[in-house]
Design an enzyme around this catalytic site. Structure first.
Site, PDB file in Angstrom:
ATOM      1  N   ARG A 146       3.309  13.371  -8.211  1.00 49.57           N
ATOM      2  CA  ARG A 146       3.289  12.467  -9.346  1.00 49.57           C
ATOM      3  C   ARG A 146       1.922  12.560 -10.002  1.00 49.57           C
ATOM      4  O   ARG A 146       0.906  12.610  -9.315  1.00 49.57           O
ATOM      5  CB  ARG A 146       3.510  11.070  -8.775  1.00 49.57           C
ATOM      6  N   GLY A 183       2.551   3.718   1.512  1.00 47.32           N
ATOM      7  CA  GLY A 183       3.058   3.948   2.862  1.00 47.32           C
ATOM      8  C   GLY A 183       3.604   5.349   3.043  1.00 47.32           C
ATOM      9  O   GLY A 183       3.926   5.761   4.158  1.00 47.32           O
ATOM     10  N   ASP A 189       4.197  -4.755  -7.499  1.00 51.08           N
ATOM     11  CA  ASP A 189       3.607  -3.494  -7.023  1.00 51.08           C
ATOM     12  C   ASP A 189       4.141  -2.298  -7.808  1.00 51.08           C
ATOM     13  O   ASP A 189       3.618  -1.195  -7.689  1.00 51.08           O
ATOM     14  CB  ASP A 189       3.856  -3.297  -5.519  1.00 51.08           C
ATOM     15  N   ASN A 190       5.160  -2.523  -8.622  1.00 50.09           N
ATOM     16  CA  ASN A 190       5.682  -1.457  -9.476  1.00 50.09           C
ATOM     17  C   ASN A 190       5.373  -1.731 -10.943  1.00 50.09           C
ATOM     18  O   ASN A 190       5.975  -1.122 -11.826  1.00 50.09           O
ATOM     19  CB  ASN A 190       7.189  -1.308  -9.281  1.00 50.09           C
ATOM     20  N   GLY A 198       0.824  -1.212   0.000  1.00 50.52           N
ATOM     21  CA  GLY A 198       0.000   0.000   0.000  1.00 50.52           C
ATOM     22  C   GLY A 198       0.851   1.252   0.000  1.00 50.52           C
ATOM     23  O   GLY A 198       2.073   1.208   0.138  1.00 50.52           O
TER      24      GLY A 198
HETATM   25  P1  AMP Z   1       8.946   1.162  -3.076  1.00 49.98           P
HETATM   26  O1  AMP Z   1      10.217   0.464  -2.755  1.00 49.98           O
HETATM   27  O2  AMP Z   1       9.063   2.664  -3.060  1.00 49.98           O
HETATM   28  O3  AMP Z   1       8.246   0.635  -4.288  1.00 49.98           O
HETATM   29  O4  AMP Z   1       7.986   0.851  -1.843  1.00 49.98           O
HETATM   30  C1  AMP Z   1       7.629  -0.440  -1.437  1.00 49.98           C
HETATM   31  C2  AMP Z   1       6.662  -0.321  -0.270  1.00 49.98           C
HETATM   32  O5  AMP Z   1       7.296   0.289   0.848  1.00 49.98           O
HETATM   33  C3  AMP Z   1       5.436   0.523  -0.541  1.00 49.98           C
HETATM   34  O6  AMP Z   1       4.361  -0.020   0.186  1.00 49.98           O
HETATM   35  C4  AMP Z   1       5.823   1.864   0.004  1.00 49.98           C
HETATM   36  O7  AMP Z   1       4.720   2.663   0.334  1.00 49.98           O
HETATM   37  C5  AMP Z   1       6.603   1.462   1.233  1.00 49.98           C
HETATM   38  N1  AMP Z   1       7.562   2.494   1.625  1.00 49.98           N
HETATM   39  C6  AMP Z   1       8.710   2.832   1.012  1.00 49.98           C
HETATM   40  N2  AMP Z   1       9.349   3.808   1.671  1.00 49.98           N
HETATM   41  C7  AMP Z   1       8.592   4.110   2.756  1.00 49.98           C
HETATM   42  C8  AMP Z   1       8.708   5.044   3.836  1.00 49.98           C
HETATM   43  N3  AMP Z   1       9.748   5.862   3.942  1.00 49.98           N
HETATM   44  N4  AMP Z   1       7.726   5.054   4.757  1.00 49.98           N
HETATM   45  C9  AMP Z   1       6.683   4.223   4.674  1.00 49.98           C
HETATM   46  N5  AMP Z   1       6.503   3.337   3.693  1.00 49.98           N
HETATM   47  C10 AMP Z   1       7.446   3.268   2.734  1.00 49.98           C
HETATM   48 MG    MG Z   2       6.601   0.780  -5.288  1.00 53.06          MG
END
Ligand code: AMP
Ligand code: MG
Length: 484
Positions: free
Chosen positions: A177, A92, A249-250, A90
């Protein structure tokens, strides 16, 4: 600053009208001292946003001031991360402010990223630091200028609050975004694993409305998403782009490049190139990208099976055929892109072998991907990229013969080639340099690079030869880090 100072934006929030279990309503965390770094005026105009002064832009697009009409929410999604399933990820650290209808009639999400904790934050702080924000702004806008489907960047704002990362205290920032949606394969997985068919139906309808209005039902949605991803990855390959975290998720259902974390453009060509510091096994290496997209789409197909046919055996058979259809679309698109890169206007047998022969020589030589193709278009010293120039000359003779066989004059082919082979890409060392300067409060290198990336096919000297040159050994960036 309160909500009264933000001008109303003509939001129409269709995602917020979906069943409440698909998201969590949550306001962004107000940034204490927002400062605008970058503003995409052309995109703002396209979205029909109201005029705002700089302070208002900074306040609205950092989450300090929520404009009337916004209904901030964090979307629920799951995902396979490096092959392992996580049933709840989700948003985050992202807040969807809402959707606007752009001037061309397209419904567009406006989302803040780095704007504070949500119910999906797990252990995270909900924040982003300046580096990944500048990187995403530069690289996503570079992709857009190259004509590659992508989320866009509307604004980058410093929050005025520090964030803590391994490296210590860093300036916090928020990127805004903009995209036709934020529907990921993982969004569907979240509901599939919970066997929530009503939610899957609603998402399917939503996905069709946002991306493929001509599609009818889940099977069509799958077919369209497979084709869109195949075309997208072929385009990545044609510019040497490595996404770096092709987790489900990406993987965007509408075929957009999304989530610019440890992404990078290759300098020297090698098919096994990996930049991401977290991709230790090389799962998401350049050459693996088409295969990984298929893997992701198979997960998408799995989610849609219950909606495709009451007879699950029949559904599996049809879904499998659709996912396997990736290869045809991908190969055709990939070859078409590389033909164009070589100035070819017709399709002839042997073209794939001609392309491969060049790539093999480039891999053997560690030749710079962008400079070789651009050099072929401009007659610059391409042979110098190869330690064994004779091997290149052999290939070049074959290429000239192939052009002659279709009746193309070299000069005409080269004129076409300069419009598809960029001179300027978002080279890692230049992106890192822009970030390093930004950390010192100097955004001039960021703006200069951004300006050059907006016209990637212009002759390099228009922007300065340093922006087109590959890194010197001491400038080489070995690893890129996830955008957290
Ligand atoms: P990402 O690596 O950016 O694709 O994120 C993978 C997951 O980690 C997603 O659910 C993001 O919302 C969560 N996420 C990444 N960075 C953070 C952060 N600094 N705080 C909270 N959630 C995060
Ligand atoms: Mg992501």
């Amino acid at each position: 600053m309160d909500t009264l100072t933000a001008p109303p934006i003509a939001f129409d929030n269709s995602y917020a009208r979906l069943p409440a279990r698909m998201f969590a309503r949550i306001d962004p965390e107000p940034a204490p001292a927002p400062g605008l770094i970058a503003w995409n005026a052309a995109l703002a105009e396209h979205l029909g946003l109201p005029a705002m002064d700089e302070a208002t832009r900074a306040a609205v697009f950092s989450g300090a001031s929520v404009p009337p009409g916004a209904e901030p929410l964090a979307m629920a999604y799951a995902g396979h991360q490096f092959g392992g399933f996580v049933p709840q990820l989700g948003d985050g650290r992202a807040h969807l402010l809402g959707e606007v209808i752009a001037r061309d009639g397209t419904r567009m999400d406006i989302q803040l990223k780095g704007s504070g904790r949500t119910p999906f934050s797990r252990g995270g702080d909900g924040k982003a630091w300046l580096g990944p924000v500048l990187r995403e702004y530069l690289v996503s806008e570079a992709m857009a200028a190259l004509g590659i489907p992508t989320t866009r960047a509307l604004a980058a704002v410093e929050t005025g609050a520090p964030v803590w990362r391994e490296a210590g205290q860093l300036p916090g920032a928020v990127i805004t975004r903009v995209a036709q949606s934020h529907l990921r394969v993982g969004t569907f997985q979240y509901f599939a694993v919970r066997q929530d068919l009503d939610a899957l139906r609603a998402l399917t309808e939503h996905g069709i409305a946002r991306h493929y209005p001509q599609a009818e039902g889940a099977e069509d949605l799958l077919r369209e998403a497979v084709a869109a991803q195949a075309r997208l990855v072929a385009q990545w390959m044609a510019v040497g782009f490595i996404h770096g975290v092709m987790n489900t998720d990406n993987c965007h259902v509408g075929g957009l490049t999304i989530d610019y974390g440890p992404c990078a453009f290759m300098d020297d060509y090698h098919p096994q190139t990996v930049f991401s510091s977290i991709d230790r096994g090389g799962r998401y290496a350049y050459a693996n990208q088409p295969q990984l997209a298929v893997w992701n789409l198979a997960q998408f197909a799995t989610c849609l099976l219950p909606l495709m046919d009451a007879d699950q055996e029949a559904a599996i058979e049809r879904a499998t055929a659709i996912v396997h259809g990736f290869a045809d679309v991908y190969e055709a698109e990939h070859l078409a892109r590389f033909r164009a890169k070589l100035g070819l206007t017709t399709a002839q047998e042997g073209d794939a072998a001609l392309v491969q022969a060049l790539l093999d020589r480039m891999a053997g030589a560690g030749a710079d991907f962008t400079r070789v193709f651009r050099g072929l278009a401009t007659d610059s010293a391409v042979a110098a990229e190869f330690p064994d120039p004779a091997a290149f000359r052999d290939w070049e003779r074959d290429w000239h013969a192939r052009l002659a066989a279709e009746g193309s004059a070299l000069a005409d082919a080269q004129a076409r080639m300069t419009r598809v082979n960029p001179a300027v890409i978002a080279r890692n060392h230049r992106v890192e340099e822009a970030i390093a300067a930004g950390l010192e409060g100097d955004y001039a290198p960021f703006h200069r690079l951004h300006t050059a990336l907006a016209t990637p096919f212009d002759p390099p000297d228009a922007d300065g030869p340093d922006l087109t040159a590959p890194p010197r050994p001491d400038e080489r960036v070995q690893a890129t880090f996830c955008g957290t």
